[in-house]
Write an enzyme that holds these catalytic residues in place. Sequence first.
Site, PDB file in Angstrom:
ATOM      1  N   ASP A 217      -0.426  -0.066  -5.727  1.00 37.51           N
ATOM      2  CA  ASP A 217       0.444  -1.071  -5.153  1.00 37.51           C
ATOM      3  C   ASP A 217      -0.334  -1.732  -4.001  1.00 37.51           C
ATOM      4  OD1 ASP A 217       2.835  -2.473  -4.411  1.00 37.51           O
ATOM      5  OD2 ASP A 217       3.191  -0.945  -2.873  1.00 37.51           O
TER       6      ASP A 217
ATOM      7  N   ASP B 188       1.377  -3.954  -0.965  1.00 36.03           N
ATOM      8  CA  ASP B 188       2.080  -3.923   0.317  1.00 36.03           C
ATOM      9  C   ASP B 188       2.431  -2.492   0.707  1.00 36.03           C
ATOM     10  OD1 ASP B 188       3.553  -7.075   0.822  1.00 36.03           O
ATOM     11  OD2 ASP B 188       2.279  -6.575  -0.874  1.00 36.03           O
TER      12      ASP B 188
END
Length: 306
Positions: free
Chosen positions: A102, A104
């Site tokens: 991922d 963020d």
Amino acid sequence: MPSTFTAVSYARTLTPEALAAIRAVLTGHGCSIASERSEKHPGFEAVVLELACPAEGAGLDTTAERLAALRKALTEAGAGGAGTAVVPNSLRSADRKFIIMDVDSTLIQQEVIELLAAHAGTEAEVTKVTEAAMRGELDFAESLHHRVATLAGLPESVLAEVGEQIKLSVGAERLVAKAKAAGHVVAAVSGGFSQILTPLAERLGLDYALANDLEIIDGHLTGKVSGAVVDRATKALQLRTWSAASGIAQAATMAIGDGANDLDMMAAAALGVAFNAKPAVRAVADAQINLPNLDVALALANIQGA
């Protein structure tokens, strides 16, 4: 559980008491420790314990159940603040591995949409929705559309400003550089925005990257995204697609994330790692990294190098 797993314990400092507690959990679940070695890494220590565990026992019906029970016991032990991951050797011993992250609050320290919302004066509203979505309380696509709508009218120039604010997570550059140097494949997939991820992926030399496209017309954000939203199902699909395209079996994949939108991707990987994650994510992850050091993943995946 067949003897195809390795336990990796890690902490800023691994005390003898912590290691004794970890060994007790392992042996209490019928595993013998075939070998043990210590490793030093920037910001943390690791101990690698090669396991030999029974294929049957404890009244549990499947290998998956026995493995889940062992992982749960190690988490509950929480010895001296140490984390312990039980990692499949199909990942640790693979000549080529596939790592997908991922973006963020994982690859980077911030939530990009909150940085953008600060320019629109909607940061408090957006932060509240983001946190609920990452806890799994809201549909991700619906929450994304709601948050992006608050950005309508912002000049395109804010994207460059936000890009300059981005801070990589500690260890992110080491993780990518070491993995790439060793011949492995590294990817990032994000419910954030391609206008931020694309230059970051180029800078780091990522093999694959995918995020949402913010719609821009006449130099301004419209408050919409173009095309389908990169949601949890998309993230899992990209893991399968990119690893297959790289000629790497799913048994040699690792997925790292922090929010509910990462759960399908983490479940699809041989090792799903919760990185300083929300409680709902930690509860179902194969492993947890609760230190601000993303390169703990190097120790888990057995990626060596300077």
